[in-house]
Design a protein around this motif. Structure first.
Motif, PDB file in Angstrom:
ATOM      1  N   ILE A 105      63.957  -2.282 -36.921  1.00 46.96           N
ATOM      2  CA  ILE A 105      64.980  -1.875 -37.869  1.00 46.96           C
ATOM      3  C   ILE A 105      64.545  -2.227 -39.289  1.00 46.96           C
ATOM      4  O   ILE A 105      64.198  -3.375 -39.578  1.00 46.96           O
ATOM      5  CB  ILE A 105      66.326  -2.550 -37.535  1.00 46.96           C
ATOM      6  N   ASP A 106      64.542  -1.220 -40.150  1.00 43.59           N
ATOM      7  CA  ASP A 106      64.231  -1.360 -41.577  1.00 43.59           C
ATOM      8  C   ASP A 106      62.841  -1.948 -41.848  1.00 43.59           C
ATOM      9  O   ASP A 106      62.645  -2.710 -42.795  1.00 43.59           O
ATOM     10  CB  ASP A 106      65.319  -2.169 -42.301  1.00 43.59           C
ATOM     11  N   ALA A 107      61.886  -1.573 -41.028  1.00 40.60           N
ATOM     12  CA  ALA A 107      60.473  -1.944 -41.230  1.00 40.60           C
ATOM     13  C   ALA A 107      59.624  -0.903 -40.523  1.00 40.60           C
ATOM     14  O   ALA A 107      60.115  -0.141 -39.691  1.00 40.60           O
ATOM     15  CB  ALA A 107      60.186  -3.346 -40.711  1.00 40.60           C
ATOM     16  N   GLY A 108      58.340  -0.909 -40.841  1.00 42.59           N
ATOM     17  CA  GLY A 108      57.426   0.082 -40.295  1.00 42.59           C
ATOM     18  C   GLY A 108      56.725  -0.386 -39.037  1.00 42.59           C
ATOM     19  O   GLY A 108      57.059  -1.425 -38.464  1.00 42.59           O
ATOM     20  N   PRO A 109      55.722   0.384 -38.609  1.00 42.63           N
ATOM     21  CA  PRO A 109      55.001   0.076 -37.376  1.00 42.63           C
ATOM     22  C   PRO A 109      54.202  -1.227 -37.468  1.00 42.63           C
ATOM     23  O   PRO A 109      53.909  -1.723 -38.553  1.00 42.63           O
ATOM     24  CB  PRO A 109      54.075   1.276 -37.185  1.00 42.63           C
ATOM     25  N   VAL A 110      53.859  -1.730 -36.305  1.00 42.17           N
ATOM     26  CA  VAL A 110      53.066  -2.948 -36.179  1.00 42.17           C
ATOM     27  C   VAL A 110      51.617  -2.542 -35.938  1.00 42.17           C
ATOM     28  O   VAL A 110      51.343  -1.610 -35.175  1.00 42.17           O
ATOM     29  CB  VAL A 110      53.605  -3.820 -35.018  1.00 42.17           C
ATOM     30  N   ALA A 111      50.688  -3.242 -36.578  1.00 44.86           N
ATOM     31  CA  ALA A 111      49.261  -2.925 -36.450  1.00 44.86           C
ATOM     32  C   ALA A 111      48.805  -3.008 -34.992  1.00 44.86           C
ATOM     33  O   ALA A 111      49.311  -3.819 -34.203  1.00 44.86           O
ATOM     34  CB  ALA A 111      48.431  -3.880 -37.308  1.00 44.86           C
ATOM     35  N   LYS A 112      47.853  -2.169 -34.651  1.00 43.01           N
ATOM     36  CA  LYS A 112      47.323  -2.117 -33.296  1.00 43.01           C
ATOM     37  C   LYS A 112      46.793  -3.486 -32.883  1.00 43.01           C
ATOM     38  O   LYS A 112      46.065  -4.141 -33.625  1.00 43.01           O
ATOM     39  CB  LYS A 112      46.201  -1.078 -33.211  1.00 43.01           C
TER      40      LYS A 112
END
Length: 137
Positions: free
Chosen positions: A73-80
């Motif tokens: 919620i209210d943040a982008g994707p997490v690095a692989k």
């Protein structure tokens, strides 16, 4: 001339068959079946999650091409390869769930769907999808 027409006809038939097969090729990734990007929603918000190209399995299952959803919620994707945090902004669906009821404060919010392996390690931005919703009272 007849031979040329026959060759062109066979070529066009092959092209037509190829074009018909293109929609059958599945896209890979995750997405929201609902809500739609830009939707105006009210609480509770019904979130429906999809994955194409992998299979949903509960957390702890370590098999190739499997994993489970996380809603950010209210943040982008997490690095692989990074483990997805467990906090109020990162909802884990370790039971293999594909739907969830969510309540958010009024206003605009981003929802990022992130797919991760059985140990909650992110498959990265290629296996994420972000939408924006506007929550009304």
């Amino acid at each position: 001339m007849k031979t040329l027409n026959q060759r062109c006809g066979r070529w066009l038939a092959a092209l037509a068959l190829t074009m018909l097969a293109v929609p059958a090729i599945a896209m890979e990734g995750v997405g929201f079946a609902s809500p739609e990007d830009g939707a105006e929603v009210s609480n509770p918000i019904q979130v429906e999650m999809e994955v194409m190209g992998m299979h949903v399995q509960p957390a702890g299952t370590i098999e190739e091409s499997t994993g489970h959803h996380h809603l950010i919620i209210d943040a982008g994707p997490v690095a692989k390869g990074e483990v997805i945090p467990a906090d109020d902004a990162h909802i884990h669906f370790g039971g293999g769930q594909t739907s969830h009821e969510l309540s958010l404060s009024p206003g605009e919010h981003t929802l990022t769907l992130q797919f991760a392996d059985g140990e909650h390690r992110s498959y990265g931005p290629d296996w994420s999808s972000t939408i924006t919703v506007n929550v009304v009272e």
